[in-house]
Scaffold this motif. Structure first.
Motif, PDB file in Angstrom:
ATOM      1  N   GLN A  60     -39.161 -72.253 -37.684  1.00 39.29           N
ATOM      2  CA  GLN A  60     -39.921 -72.767 -36.561  1.00 39.29           C
ATOM      3  C   GLN A  60     -39.655 -71.908 -35.329  1.00 39.29           C
ATOM      4  O   GLN A  60     -38.535 -71.434 -35.118  1.00 39.29           O
ATOM      5  N   ARG A 117     -34.618 -71.494 -36.626  1.00 38.92           N
ATOM      6  CA  ARG A 117     -35.340 -71.670 -35.365  1.00 38.92           C
ATOM      7  C   ARG A 117     -35.386 -70.341 -34.620  1.00 38.92           C
ATOM      8  O   ARG A 117     -34.370 -69.807 -34.214  1.00 38.92           O
ATOM      9  N   GLY A 146     -43.823 -75.324 -31.376  1.00 44.42           N
ATOM     10  CA  GLY A 146     -43.095 -75.290 -32.634  1.00 44.42           C
ATOM     11  C   GLY A 146     -43.921 -74.734 -33.764  1.00 44.42           C
ATOM     12  O   GLY A 146     -44.329 -75.452 -34.672  1.00 44.42           O
ATOM     13  N   ASN A 158     -33.716 -74.180 -42.720  1.00 41.52           N
ATOM     14  CA  ASN A 158     -34.550 -74.050 -41.526  1.00 41.52           C
ATOM     15  C   ASN A 158     -33.943 -73.014 -40.586  1.00 41.52           C
ATOM     16  O   ASN A 158     -32.727 -72.946 -40.418  1.00 41.52           O
ATOM     17  N   ALA A 185     -44.524 -73.343 -37.131  1.00 40.73           N
ATOM     18  CA  ALA A 185     -43.716 -73.490 -38.335  1.00 40.73           C
ATOM     19  C   ALA A 185     -44.387 -72.789 -39.507  1.00 40.73           C
ATOM     20  O   ALA A 185     -45.609 -72.697 -39.581  1.00 40.73           O
TER      21      ALA A 185
END
Length: 945
Positions: free
Chosen positions: A667, A768, A630, A766, A632
């Motif tokens: 992330q 991904r 992950g 956020n 970030a």
């Protein structure tokens, strides 16, 4: 006129060949050092050497030149050309690129304390770096957050005998990563005597003082040898304040017509981002800020010189030790061992700290409702160097240690086969120690207690204006800050058995053979400070605006078997055939990979070598791409869905300062399903002795790489989120994937949104990302070299060298459905289309003088278009002029044992290309070549005993 214009555009290859062929006649005195291993003049005995092994083949051969072009740079070449480190020399290679996200200028990057080599601009991980033909440990911190690389800056210059560079695929010999080429660093052996060497240096602009001390020694007995070296070097940092073109935001092309940075501001989100209030002249003066009336923000307090406190060259203190020994047994067996130790402590500084509501984990959004100001606000406060305690108070400290140990046995059997059994193990340890504000402490200091949360989840606070308007003391800063510790290490182990020799004789000569068996293991472990885990509930220890780069832990085993044959088809025609199979044992989809290589050498006359080499290559997925848990970070994004759903066009939202542009967390997790990247490499050309003492070479290259691992960019995800949700592309044409399709479900699941005032569709908080095998690249070009050496009785000896590389094409596409686009001439491509390096050396008596130069071809401007600046009215072209650097080295021998050298790097103090379109600090692009350190002087003294 029309007929003339139609004749002018020749093919790039034709133009390049003509340019190289006329270079010796047109630029004799201008010629520069190729540093390539050229066939020596006809009367030079170096042309015929017994049992030479050069990178690109494990078979010993009599000629240095083979079917694939190899550049060889000796330690003497490095000294003459004025380079202080091997990384400086490698960066000047014409096959290399300046487009790397590492080094001193990347103080806010992922690897600011590393130097890499990046052949053909494919990326550092596509160039295999070896020491004495063996792999070494990767740099623990991933390059550009997710790629493996080797820090060539960790290889001490005192141990280097020579550097060999093979351009092109060589996986059939060396396995994974040898896609763009191989760099093999050969260390000193069989050294006898002692050498003390000291170098001191400084820069004309201030800062950057340096000290380098070396001791090398060796002993040779009847049946043993021992070579050893110790090195210490110290580099003083350079700060932007010490360079008059980087110490102020008014240093750019707009001069005083540019606005300061937002240093003390409360942005009113309900009033199109204008300042919610103006604190007044007296408050601005307290901080040393400048009152400024901005067209978009209104009256603000800003800073022109807060950028000056950042470092542009790291402080470094390095120590290294090296030893290599052999012992010969009476039966012809030889044992050997070598070890290298490296310890480095370095510092870099971003200069200032800042705090704002964006990135505050104790706010449900990047803004809040201020009861005193009566509106939704977003805060930004830059802490001055005086507040934090000076330039060195916010430095990131790097502590790195590496060691490598190798040992083996070698001998012969059947009177014609050499064998070598080798084991090696290396480890690289990394620790970074960075300053950071404590989010809770600074939040409470400026905002105080939470007053409430409304029905939409927005927080209510009242900004403490007294504290907001008063500079901190260094003691207050220290009380509300912490140090963030990230650690990591990599290891590399390998055992190999190699046998080489002549199998049998053919009419044209013996058939050479080399075979190898290998076992290797790599490990990677990276542990970020646990307080930066984005999934962790924030508390009093949480650092402000910093998220984990993700813990990574994984290991990979590799087994390989390979064979190579050198077949004399005719007396003047040789073929080289190589094949290798690598078996991988890890969690990826890579099971095994077979690669092969075919090479031809044809010498129709003694002075001419025609050569060609075709090979396949592969690259196993980078371990960070596979094992990342992950990664970030925060990044600026354009909210395509919010923009288009709100009735605006993407062009509208691309305007500077538009509210659809903001910061979001992202992330990225590893993908164990990645497979190997597969490549093909072709080189073809010739080497020619033109006249006595003069030689040249020209080689064409083509490198194709398929199934490149690529990250799903934030822009790609957000564009397709909008396409999926709205059912159309931005131009209004229907989008082929339905909202319920697997593609759209995957894309929309990657974007997390949160309600926000004035944004009916919410705000992206956020994203991904991930990695897939999709990309393809095809790079083509030519490399050319020219050398002319002649001796005179009266005037001394002269040596002219020239190397030239020209890119003919840089084609790339990210996804299979995309068009394959040639980026060579595009204005969004930072890579140089041409590079030249060279030198002129004059030797007379005890004096040696060398002028070295390099030329980087034209590059695109920052605007990526020709135009006229809207503020100054000055016109600028779409491309910038070539960039040139020169070094001067003068050496004098005082007897047999003592030598002194005076070196001037960047003689003309050419720090960067001037770009009238670059209106963003630092107003030049380091990726297209720059030397902001400027002119530097070095004095080197050497004593042998």
């Amino acid at each position: 006129m029309e007929a003339i214009e139609k004749r002018l555009p020749r093919s790039r290859l034709t133009a390049a060949l003509l340019a190289v062929l006329i270079a010796p006649a047109a630029g004799g005195a201008f010629a520069q050092d190729s540093a390539a291993a050229q066939p020596a003049p006809a009367n030079d005995q170096a042309t015929d050497v017994e049992g030479v092994t050069v990178v690109g083949s494990r078979i010993k051969r009599a000629q240095i030149e083979g079917p694939a072009p190899v550049t060889v740079i000796s330690r003497e070449d490095i000294d003459k050309q004025g380079f202080q480190t091997v990384s400086d020399m490698l960066s000047s290679l014409t096959q290399n690129t300046t487009n790397s996200f590492t080094g001193d200028l990347a103080v806010n990057g992922f690897t600011p304390n590393a130097q890499v080599v990046n052949l053909r601009n494919l990326g550092p991980g596509y160039t295999l770096v070896l020491v004495n033909g063996r792999r070494i440990s990767d740099y623990p911190q991933p390059y550009n957050s997710d790629r493996s690389s080797v820090n060539v800056g960790a290889i001490p210059s005192s141990i280097i005998e020579r550097v060999e560079v093979l351009s092109g695929g060589a996986s059939a010999i060396y396995g994974s990563d040898a896609v763009a080429g191989v760099v093999n660093i050969v260390t000193r052996t069989n050294f006898e005597g002692n050498l003390l060497r000291g170098t001191v240096g400084t820069t004309s602009g201030g800062g950057g003082d340096s000290l380098d001390l070396e001791y090398s020694g060796g002993r040779v007995g009847d049946n043993w040898s021992l070579t050893y070296a110790l090195q210490y070097n110290y580099d003083e940092p350079i700060f932007a304040s010490q360079r008059d073109f980087m110490d102020d935001l008014r240093d750019g092309p707009r001069g005083n017509q540019v606005g300061p940075s937002l240093s003390l501001v409360a942005i009113d989100l309900l009033n199109r981002g204008r300042a919610a209030y103006y604190p007044g002249q007296e408050v601005c003066d307290r901080f040393g800020f400048t009152p400024y009336l901005s067209a978009t923000r209104g009256q603000i307090c800003g800073s022109y010189d807060s950028v000056a406190s950042q470092s542009i060259s790291n402080k470094r203190e390095n120590m290294s030790a090296y030893a290599y020994g052999t012992y010969d047994f009476s039966n012809g067996l030889q044992a050997w061992a070598s070890t290298t130790l490296y310890d480095s402590k370095a510092e870099s500084s971003s200069g200032t700290e800042f705090w704002g509501t964006a990135g505050d984990p104790f706010l449900p959004a990047s803004f809040y409702f201020d009861s005193g100001l009566g509106t939704f606000v977003q805060l930004q406060r830059v802490l001055t160097p005086k507040e934090v305690g000076g330039n060195t108070a916010v430095t990131t400290k790097y502590d790195e240690k590496a060691y490598d140990f190798s040992t083996g046995l070698r001998g012969t059997f059947a009177d014609r086969f050499d064998w070598d059994l080798t084991g090696t193990y290396g480890r690289y340890e990394y620790k970074s120690d960075s300053p950071r504000l404590l989010a809770k402490s600074v939040h409470d200091y400026f905002l105080g207690d939470l007053e409430g949360i409304d029905d939409y989840g927005y927080a209510y606070y009242t900004l403490n204006l007294d504290r907001w308007h008063t500079p901190l003391t260094p003691a207050q800063y220290r009380a509300m800050s912490t140090r963030v510790i990230n650690k990591g290490h990599t290891t590399s182990g390998q055992a190999s058995f190699t046998v080489s020799g002549d199998l049998f004789d053919m009419p044209a000569g013996p058939v050479g053979f080399a075979g190898t068996l290998e076992f290797g293991r790599q490990t990677l472990q990276l542990n970020s400070d646990p307080r930066t885990d984005p999934n962790r509930t924030p508390d009093e220890t949480t650092p402000y605006n910093l998220v984990s780069s993700g813990d990574i832990k994984g290991e990979r085993d590799r087994y390989a078997i390979g064979a190579e044959f050198r077949v004399p088809l005719l007396s003047n025609l040789n073929a080289q055939i190589a094949g290798r199979y690598d078996k991988y044992d890890d969690i990826t989809e890579v099971d095994g990979a077979f690669t092969y290589g075919l090479g031809l050498e044809y010498r129709p006359i003694e002075r001419l070598l025609l050569r060609a080499n075709y090979s396949t290559s592969f690259r196993a997925p980078d371990m960070p791409l596979v094992f990342a848990q992950g990664v970030a970070s925060f990044a600026g994004v354009l909210d395509y869905y919010g923009c288009r759903a709100g009735g605006e066009t993407v062009t509208d939202c691309n305007a500077s300062g538009h509210p659809m542009q903001y910061q979001s967390q992202n992330q990225t997790v590893g993908n164990p399903g990645l497979k190997e990247e597969e490549g093909k490499s072709l080189t073809a050309g010739f080497v020619l002795d033109l006249i006595e003492g003069m030689s040249m070479s020209i080689d064409y290259y083509k490198i194709q790489l398929d199934d490149q691992a690529t990250a799903l960019s934030l822009d790609y995800i957000l564009q397709n989120e909008a396409n999926c949700r709205l059912g159309t592309y931005a131009n209004g044409t229907p989008f082929p994937n339905a909202p319920t399709s697997a593609f759209c479900q995957d894309i929309t699941s990657r974007v997390t949104r949160q309600q926000a005032p004035g944004q009916a569709n919410g705000r992206v908080v956020n994203i991904r990302g991930g990695y897939i095998n999709a990309a393809r690249s095809i790079n083509t070009g030519i490399d050319a070299t020219w050398r002319y050496r002649f001796d005179t009785d009266r005037w001394g000896n002269f040596d002219f060298n020239l190397a030239y590389s020209l890119s003919l094409g840089e084609k790339y596409k990210q996804f299979e459905e995309d068009d394959l686009i040639d980026y060579r001439d595009r204005l969004d491509n930072d890579n140089q289309r041409s590079r030249v390096r060279g030198s002129v050396t004059w030797e007379k008596g005890d004096w040696t003088t060398t002028v070295f130069g390099q030329r980087l071809g034209s590059a695109p401007n920052a605007a990526e278009a020709a135009g006229r600046d809207s503020v100054t009215g000055r016109y600028y072209g779409a491309r910038l002029q070539p960039y040139m650097l020169y070094n001067l080295a003068v050496e004098k021998k005082f007897g047999e044992n003592f030598e002194a050298a005076f070196i001037v790097n960047n003689v003309l103090d050419n720090t960067h290309r001037k770009d009238l379109s670059d209106t963003g600090y630092p107003f030049f692009n380091p990726f297209i070549g720059a030397d902001p350190f400027g002119r530097a002087y070095h004095l080197r003294l050497s004593y042998k005993f």
